[in-house]
Design an enzyme around this catalytic site. Structure first.
Site, PDB file in Angstrom:
ATOM      1  N   LYS A  21       0.842  -1.208   0.000  1.00 15.83           N
ATOM      2  CA  LYS A  21       0.000   0.000   0.000  1.00 15.83           C
ATOM      3  C   LYS A  21       0.873   1.252   0.000  1.00 15.83           C
ATOM      4  O   LYS A  21       0.644   2.172  -0.783  1.00 15.83           O
ATOM      5  CB  LYS A  21      -0.925  -0.043   1.233  1.00 15.83           C
ATOM      6  CG  LYS A  21      -1.902   1.119   1.311  1.00 15.83           C
ATOM      7  CD  LYS A  21      -3.154   0.748   2.064  1.00 15.83           C
ATOM      8  CE  LYS A  21      -3.045   0.935   3.559  1.00 15.83           C
ATOM      9  NZ  LYS A  21      -3.011   2.341   3.984  1.00 15.83           N
ATOM     10  N   SER A  22       1.891   1.285   0.861  1.00 15.01           N
ATOM     11  CA  SER A  22       2.732   2.487   0.939  1.00 15.01           C
ATOM     12  C   SER A  22       3.412   2.769  -0.397  1.00 15.01           C
ATOM     13  O   SER A  22       3.443   3.914  -0.864  1.00 15.01           O
ATOM     14  CB  SER A  22       3.816   2.293   2.000  1.00 15.01           C
ATOM     15  OG  SER A  22       3.239   2.305   3.278  1.00 15.01           O
ATOM     16  N   ARG A  26       2.788   5.863  -3.342  1.00 15.08           N
ATOM     17  CA  ARG A  26       3.924   6.700  -3.765  1.00 15.08           C
ATOM     18  C   ARG A  26       4.163   6.637  -5.259  1.00 15.08           C
ATOM     19  O   ARG A  26       4.678   7.589  -5.838  1.00 15.08           O
ATOM     20  CB  ARG A  26       5.179   6.286  -2.978  1.00 15.08           C
ATOM     21  CG  ARG A  26       5.122   6.815  -1.521  1.00 15.08           C
ATOM     22  CD  ARG A  26       6.047   6.031  -0.618  1.00 15.08           C
ATOM     23  NE  ARG A  26       6.188   6.580   0.721  1.00 15.08           N
ATOM     24  CZ  ARG A  26       5.320   6.418   1.733  1.00 15.08           C
ATOM     25  NH1 ARG A  26       4.199   5.723   1.540  1.00 15.08           N
ATOM     26  NH2 ARG A  26       5.546   6.952   2.920  1.00 15.08           N
ATOM     27  N   GLY A  93      -4.999   8.291   5.408  1.00 11.70           N
ATOM     28  CA  GLY A  93      -4.049   9.212   6.034  1.00 11.70           C
ATOM     29  C   GLY A  93      -2.836   9.450   5.137  1.00 11.70           C
ATOM     30  O   GLY A  93      -2.315  10.561   5.049  1.00 11.70           O
ATOM     31  N   SER A 166       7.409   9.558  11.997  1.00 10.36           N
ATOM     32  CA  SER A 166       6.283   9.306  11.092  1.00 10.36           C
ATOM     33  C   SER A 166       6.743   9.408   9.643  1.00 10.36           C
ATOM     34  O   SER A 166       7.248  10.443   9.212  1.00 10.36           O
ATOM     35  CB  SER A 166       5.175  10.327  11.345  1.00 10.36           C
ATOM     36  OG  SER A 166       4.340  10.422  10.198  1.00 10.36           O
ATOM     37  N   GLN A 168       4.849   9.456   7.119  1.00 11.47           N
ATOM     38  CA  GLN A 168       3.959  10.355   6.381  1.00 11.47           C
ATOM     39  C   GLN A 168       4.438  11.792   6.515  1.00 11.47           C
ATOM     40  O   GLN A 168       4.454  12.552   5.545  1.00 11.47           O
ATOM     41  CB  GLN A 168       2.518  10.198   6.880  1.00 11.47           C
ATOM     42  CG  GLN A 168       1.964   8.810   6.552  1.00 11.47           C
ATOM     43  CD  GLN A 168       0.588   8.569   7.111  1.00 11.47           C
ATOM     44  OE1 GLN A 168       0.054   9.382   7.865  1.00 11.47           O
ATOM     45  NE2 GLN A 168      -0.001   7.450   6.762  1.00 11.47           N
ATOM     46  N   ASP A 319       2.065  -0.966  11.958  1.00 10.03           N
ATOM     47  CA  ASP A 319       0.723  -1.398  11.536  1.00 10.03           C
ATOM     48  C   ASP A 319       0.415  -2.841  11.944  1.00 10.03           C
ATOM     49  O   ASP A 319      -0.730  -3.273  11.868  1.00 10.03           O
ATOM     50  CB  ASP A 319       0.570  -1.229  10.020  1.00 10.03           C
ATOM     51  CG  ASP A 319       0.602   0.245   9.615  1.00 10.03           C
ATOM     52  OD1 ASP A 319       0.276   1.101  10.454  1.00 10.03           O
ATOM     53  OD2 ASP A 319       0.962   0.538   8.463  1.00 10.03           O
ATOM     54  N   LYS A 346      -4.471   5.986  14.648  1.00 10.51           N
ATOM     55  CA  LYS A 346      -4.592   5.312  13.347  1.00 10.51           C
ATOM     56  C   LYS A 346      -6.060   5.333  12.901  1.00 10.51           C
ATOM     57  O   LYS A 346      -6.844   6.115  13.407  1.00 10.51           O
ATOM     58  CB  LYS A 346      -4.023   3.898  13.436  1.00 10.51           C
ATOM     59  CG  LYS A 346      -2.528   3.871  13.768  1.00 10.51           C
ATOM     60  CD  LYS A 346      -1.700   4.483  12.653  1.00 10.51           C
ATOM     61  CE  LYS A 346      -0.227   4.532  12.996  1.00 10.51           C
ATOM     62  NZ  LYS A 346       0.553   5.255  11.985  1.00 10.51           N
ATOM     63  N   ARG A 350      -6.239   1.978  18.048  1.00 13.97           N
ATOM     64  CA  ARG A 350      -5.965   0.535  17.941  1.00 13.97           C
ATOM     65  C   ARG A 350      -5.608  -0.095  19.276  1.00 13.97           C
ATOM     66  O   ARG A 350      -5.727  -1.315  19.428  1.00 13.97           O
ATOM     67  CB  ARG A 350      -4.880   0.272  16.886  1.00 13.97           C
ATOM     68  CG  ARG A 350      -5.423   0.502  15.475  1.00 13.97           C
ATOM     69  CD  ARG A 350      -4.406   0.242  14.391  1.00 13.97           C
ATOM     70  NE  ARG A 350      -5.048   0.307  13.074  1.00 13.97           N
ATOM     71  CZ  ARG A 350      -4.404   0.463  11.928  1.00 13.97           C
ATOM     72  NH1 ARG A 350      -3.084   0.567  11.917  1.00 13.97           N
ATOM     73  NH2 ARG A 350      -5.069   0.507  10.785  1.00 13.97           N
TER      74      ARG A 350
HETATM   75  C1  S3P Z   1       2.568   5.039   6.254  1.00 14.74           C
HETATM   76  C2  S3P Z   1       3.166   5.439   7.418  1.00 14.74           C
HETATM   77  C3  S3P Z   1       2.703   5.029   8.752  1.00 14.74           C
HETATM   78  C4  S3P Z   1       1.764   3.834   8.669  1.00 14.74           C
HETATM   79  C5  S3P Z   1       0.733   3.997   7.593  1.00 14.74           C
HETATM   80  C6  S3P Z   1       1.401   4.151   6.235  1.00 14.74           C
HETATM   81  C7  S3P Z   1       3.141   5.500   4.964  1.00 14.74           C
HETATM   82  O1  S3P Z   1       2.018   6.098   9.366  1.00 14.74           O
HETATM   83  O2  S3P Z   1       1.127   3.608   9.900  1.00 14.74           O
HETATM   84  O3  S3P Z   1      -0.124   2.877   7.543  1.00 14.74           O
HETATM   85  O4  S3P Z   1       2.811   4.931   3.904  1.00 14.74           O
HETATM   86  O5  S3P Z   1       3.941   6.453   4.979  1.00 14.74           O
HETATM   87  P1  S3P Z   1       2.763   7.271  10.203  1.00 14.74           P
HETATM   88  O6  S3P Z   1       3.550   8.100   9.254  1.00 14.74           O
HETATM   89  O7  S3P Z   1       1.648   8.043  10.843  1.00 14.74           O
HETATM   90  O8  S3P Z   1       3.625   6.563  11.205  1.00 14.74           O
END
Ligand code: S3P
Length: 434
Positions: A21-22, A26, A93, A166, A168, A319, A346, A350
């Site tokens: 997913k990440s 991107r 998010g 983080s 993100q 996660d 999250k 959680r």
């Molecule tokens: C993610 C970063 C993580 C993770 C999320 C995906 C990403 O969050 O929990 O599921 O793809 O950069 P945080 O940046 O809030 O830690």
């Protein structure tokens, strides 16, 4: 939709779980910034990543799918359009926070909102540093929550300490750094997932990183044209984790998970399971698009031992921590997860979701900490009704626990699995032996 998962004899088989997913997010976000067409094989088609596709289309990027390959027609840094309406980020998010980084560099106005869960998630962590870089931002409750709005442009680089590690936040700042004067640097106590950095490197960005006593530091300078790239996205370790856990806790099981991303910033759950004594191996190691990949063989392990998880270990398994707590019910002794307060922010809280639901299925010896969970095993799972809180990872985690429950586990709003894994229940069914 409610789903009941009942006790099974074993789980056996081979699966290629959906793509990461990440990385999928991107490919669209970074591909949009490139000068040319990026091609993506095995793009994850799930709720969150399709939200990203929709958002970048609304920003003027042409994204097509043909024969299972996604083509992202990058518009370079200057070709985005001001969206005509509020951008809807659904449950995602990652889409929201990374896109704020891009929007911070663009001179137009954008308003952003999301679903009920996303509107409760903190945004100041990304909006505040973007403001320091020069973007005009505001949002509900003094910029903490969506709906929020941004007008970008005229950015200057900053040096930012990313206290929560983080990915993100780091990614948003690196993306904004592509548009900023001078250099933008992010320092993290522990390196969070580094896919943004890896991809930017492949694209020819002026980006470098180093490790020091203070942790990890990454720095980007603007000015380089970004090249498009071709990528085959590996399977998501966060999705593979559910079936690895199933194989480890259901007697007589053996499951092979193909093509799984095992980047060290992501595979902490598998390493922690090995520390618990789990019978897991990586085979067929290789590299794809600059990322390490392997097949994972996981087998039933009757003598799992409790472990502790420290703050430094949290980012590489963030996660998967709810799932680790569920596996811990089958381990001898105490499992202590600490330094994980981020779990409260999250798709659901959680920590609360895991503790309440474990009690609901008959596991009482579980403690809620402000920043973690303590589970004492080994416990029988009676079964009962759990609330997913519309959180995909909670729904899938308790489905796995259902496989060893005496009376079955009913999961409320189980269909939220589509956020990261639309075929989850079909795949689960395919490996069950009754
Ligand atoms: C993610 C970063 C993580 C993770 C999320 C995906 C990403 O969050 O929990 O599921 O793809 O950069 P945080 O940046 O809030 O830690």
């Amino acid at each position: 939709m409610e789903k009941k998962v009942e006790k099974v004899k074993s789980v056996k088989g081979e699966l290629r779980v959906p793509s990461d997913k990440s990385i999928s997010h991107r490919t669209v976000i970074l591909g949009s910034l490139a000068n040319g067409v990026t091609t993506v094989k095995h793009f994850l088609k799930a709720g969150d990543t399709l939200t990203t596709v929709d958002v970048y289309r609304k920003l003027g990027v042409k994204i097509e799918e043909s024969n299972g390959i996604y083509f992202i027609h990058g518009v370079n840094l200057k070709g985005f359009n001001e969206p005509e309406d509020i951008l809807y980020m659904g449950n995602s998010g990652t889409t929201t926070r990374l896109t704020f980084g891009v929007l911070a560099g663009l001179r137009f106005f954008t308003a952003v909102t999301g679903d009920e869960s996303l509107r409760k998630r903190p945004m100041r962590r990304v909006l505040h540093p973007l403001k320091l870089m020069g973007a005009h931002v505001d949002g509900r409750e003094k910029g903490e929550y969506l709906p929020a709005a941004i007008r970008g442009g005229n950015l200057r680089g900053i040096e930012f300490f990313n206290e929560k590690s983080s990915a993100q936040v780091k990614s948003a700042l690196l993306l904004a750094g592509l548009f900023a004067e001078r250099r933008t640097a992010v320092i993290e106590p522990v390196m969070s997932r580094n896919h943004t950095e890896n991809m930017l490197k492949i694209m020819g960005a002026d980006i470098r990183h180093e490790f020091s006593e203070g942790g990890y530091r990454v720095e980007i300078r603007s000015g380089k044209e970004l090249k498009p790239f071709d990528i085959d996205v590996p399977a998501d370790p966060s999705s593979a984790a559910f079936f690895v856990a199933a194989a480890v806790i259901v007697p007589g099981s053996e499951v092979v998970l193909k093509d799984v991303l095992i980047n060290v910033t992501r595979d902490g759950f598998f390493r922690k399971l090995k520390q618990m004594g789990a019978n897991i191996e990586y085979v067929n190691h290789r590299e794809e698009a600059g990322e390490p990949v392997a097949d994972i063989v996981a087998r039933y392990t009757p003598d799992l031992k409790g472990v502790s998880v420290s703050k430094e270990e949290v980012p590489s398994m963030i996660d998967e921590l709810p799932l680790l707590a569920l596996v811990a019910t089958q381990a001898e002794g105490e499992t202590v997860i600490q330094g994980a307060r981020e779990l409260r922010f999250k798709e659901s809280d959680r920590i609360k979701a895991v503790v309440e639901n474990l009690r609901a299925v008959g596991v009482d010896d579980v403690e809620e900490l402000e920043d973690g969970i303590i589970v004492r095993g080994k416990k029988r799972i009676k079964g009962g009704v759990v609330d997913s809180f519309k959180d995909h990872r909670i729904a899938m985690g308790f489905s796995i626990l259902g496989l060893i429950s005496e009376d079955g586990i009913v999961i409320k709003d189980a269909d939220c699995a589509y956020i990261s894994y639309p075929d989850f229940y079909r795949h689960l069914e395919s490996i069950i032996e009754r």
